[in-house]
Design a protein around this motif. Structure first.
Motif, PDB file in Angstrom:
ATOM      1  N   SER A  40       0.833  -1.194   0.000  1.00 44.30           N
ATOM      2  CA  SER A  40       0.000   0.000   0.000  1.00 44.30           C
ATOM      3  C   SER A  40       0.869   1.246   0.000  1.00 44.30           C
ATOM      4  O   SER A  40       1.859   1.324   0.732  1.00 44.30           O
ATOM      5  N   MET A  41       0.489   2.233  -0.803  1.00 43.85           N
ATOM      6  CA  MET A  41       1.200   3.508  -0.806  1.00 43.85           C
ATOM      7  C   MET A  41       0.748   4.299   0.423  1.00 43.85           C
ATOM      8  O   MET A  41      -0.445   4.398   0.712  1.00 43.85           O
ATOM      9  N   VAL A  42       1.713   4.852   1.145  1.00 42.94           N
ATOM     10  CA  VAL A  42       1.424   5.592   2.366  1.00 42.94           C
ATOM     11  C   VAL A  42       0.698   6.887   2.015  1.00 42.94           C
ATOM     12  O   VAL A  42       1.071   7.593   1.084  1.00 42.94           O
ATOM     13  N   ASP A  43      -0.353   7.198   2.786  1.00 46.47           N
ATOM     14  CA  ASP A  43      -1.065   8.473   2.620  1.00 46.47           C
ATOM     15  C   ASP A  43      -0.317   9.539   3.404  1.00 46.47           C
ATOM     16  O   ASP A  43      -0.243   9.482   4.632  1.00 46.47           O
ATOM     17  N   VAL A  44       0.260  10.497   2.714  1.00 52.56           N
ATOM     18  CA  VAL A  44       1.035  11.555   3.370  1.00 52.56           C
ATOM     19  C   VAL A  44       0.277  12.877   3.405  1.00 52.56           C
ATOM     20  O   VAL A  44       0.834  13.906   3.795  1.00 52.56           O
ATOM     21  N   SER A  45      -0.997  12.871   3.024  1.00 50.68           N
ATOM     22  CA  SER A  45      -1.749  14.116   2.878  1.00 50.68           C
ATOM     23  C   SER A  45      -1.890  14.900   4.178  1.00 50.68           C
ATOM     24  O   SER A  45      -2.013  16.123   4.147  1.00 50.68           O
ATOM     25  N   ASP A  46      -1.862  14.238   5.320  1.00 54.44           N
ATOM     26  CA  ASP A  46      -1.989  14.938   6.597  1.00 54.44           C
ATOM     27  C   ASP A  46      -0.649  15.355   7.191  1.00 54.44           C
ATOM     28  O   ASP A  46      -0.621  15.996   8.241  1.00 54.44           O
ATOM     29  N   LYS A  47       0.434  15.009   6.558  1.00 58.58           N
ATOM     30  CA  LYS A  47       1.754  15.370   7.070  1.00 58.58           C
ATOM     31  C   LYS A  47       2.079  16.802   6.691  1.00 58.58           C
ATOM     32  O   LYS A  47       1.697  17.274   5.622  1.00 58.58           O
ATOM     33  N   SER A  48       2.793  17.470   7.578  1.00 56.13           N
ATOM     34  CA  SER A  48       3.166  18.847   7.276  1.00 56.13           C
ATOM     35  C   SER A  48       4.374  18.870   6.347  1.00 56.13           C
ATOM     36  O   SER A  48       5.201  17.964   6.355  1.00 56.13           O
ATOM     37  N   GLU A  49       4.463  19.935   5.556  1.00 59.42           N
ATOM     38  CA  GLU A  49       5.608  20.111   4.673  1.00 59.42           C
ATOM     39  C   GLU A  49       6.809  20.565   5.482  1.00 59.42           C
ATOM     40  O   GLU A  49       6.705  21.482   6.288  1.00 59.42           O
TER      41      GLU A  49
ATOM     42  N   LEU B 109      14.082  18.606  -1.056  1.00 55.24           N
ATOM     43  CA  LEU B 109      12.793  19.174  -1.419  1.00 55.24           C
ATOM     44  C   LEU B 109      12.122  19.741  -0.179  1.00 55.24           C
ATOM     45  O   LEU B 109      12.578  19.520   0.943  1.00 55.24           O
ATOM     46  N   LYS B 110      11.064  20.471  -0.400  1.00 53.45           N
ATOM     47  CA  LYS B 110      10.166  20.860   0.684  1.00 53.45           C
ATOM     48  C   LYS B 110       8.887  20.111   0.407  1.00 53.45           C
ATOM     49  O   LYS B 110       8.234  20.349  -0.619  1.00 53.45           O
ATOM     50  N   GLY B 111       8.552  19.169   1.285  1.00 49.41           N
ATOM     51  CA  GLY B 111       7.405  18.331   1.003  1.00 49.41           C
ATOM     52  C   GLY B 111       6.956  17.523   2.197  1.00 49.41           C
ATOM     53  O   GLY B 111       7.411  17.726   3.321  1.00 49.41           O
ATOM     54  N   GLN B 112       6.059  16.563   1.907  1.00 50.47           N
ATOM     55  CA  GLN B 112       5.419  15.765   2.944  1.00 50.47           C
ATOM     56  C   GLN B 112       6.023  14.372   3.105  1.00 50.47           C
ATOM     57  O   GLN B 112       5.578  13.609   3.958  1.00 50.47           O
ATOM     58  N   THR B 113       7.015  14.054   2.303  1.00 48.81           N
ATOM     59  CA  THR B 113       7.666  12.754   2.405  1.00 48.81           C
ATOM     60  C   THR B 113       9.145  12.892   2.078  1.00 48.81           C
ATOM     61  O   THR B 113       9.547  13.869   1.447  1.00 48.81           O
TER      62      THR B 113
END
Length: 168
Positions: A13-22, A104-108
């Motif tokens: 399963s691909m991890v859902d990173v949508s709730d992680k902060s950048e 990068l600046k991102g969630q993962t």
């Protein structure tokens, strides 16, 4: 410790990173390709018919980092802000030591991109030099350092060599 790419049914399963902060994420990785001293001299003196080995391997490593999500099934496509691939000719080991850097600046995180860059740079060196030698060995691929994200900073060989928790 739990595996983050396995769902409750044991499926990939691909991890859902949508709730992680950048946050700013950086990673450095290493790979080494060993060869005969004569082959290393050919690389050093730009004496191979295919052309400039290190310039080609640098571009290949950068491209590989940018294509990581197409190569590694559960990696997220990332908007990398920086990719660098550097080489050191290690005459005492008759090797080329490869270091990659991704940011990068991102969630993962960008660990997989850095590892892919170093690995593909080594594979490209092999391809460029195989007419001169088939006995080259690629190895010692590992993460040197990462920063950013929930687990914070990791540096290979440091006291906290094994970060805990979940992330990327």
């Amino acid at each position: 410790m739990t595996l983050t790419h396995i769902d409750q049914h044991g499926a990939a399963s691909m991890v859902d990173v949508s709730d992680k902060s950048e946050t700013t994420r950086e990673a450095r990785a290493f790979a080494r390709i060993r060869m005969q001293p004569e082959t290393l001299a050919l690389v050093k003196n730009n004496g191979l018919k295919k052309g400039d080995v290190l310039a080609t391997a640098r571009i290949a490593g950068i491209q590989a980092a940018k294509q990581c999500s197409n190569l590694i099934p559960l990696c997220h496509p990332l908007m990398l802000s920086k990719v660098a691939v550097d080489f050191e000719l290690n005459e005492s080991l008759s090797s080329i030591d490869i270091t990659s850097f991704c940011k990068l600046k991102g969630q993962t995180g960008v660990e997989m991109e850095a590892l892919t860059a170093a690995s593909v740079a080594a594979l490209t060196i092999y391809d460029m030099c195989k007419a001169a030698e088939l006995t080259m060995e690629i190895g010692e691929v590992h993460l040197l350092e990462k920063s950013g994200g929930r687990r914070g900073h990791y540096q290979r060989g440091s006291q906290e060599d094994a970060p805990q928790g979940t992330e990327e």
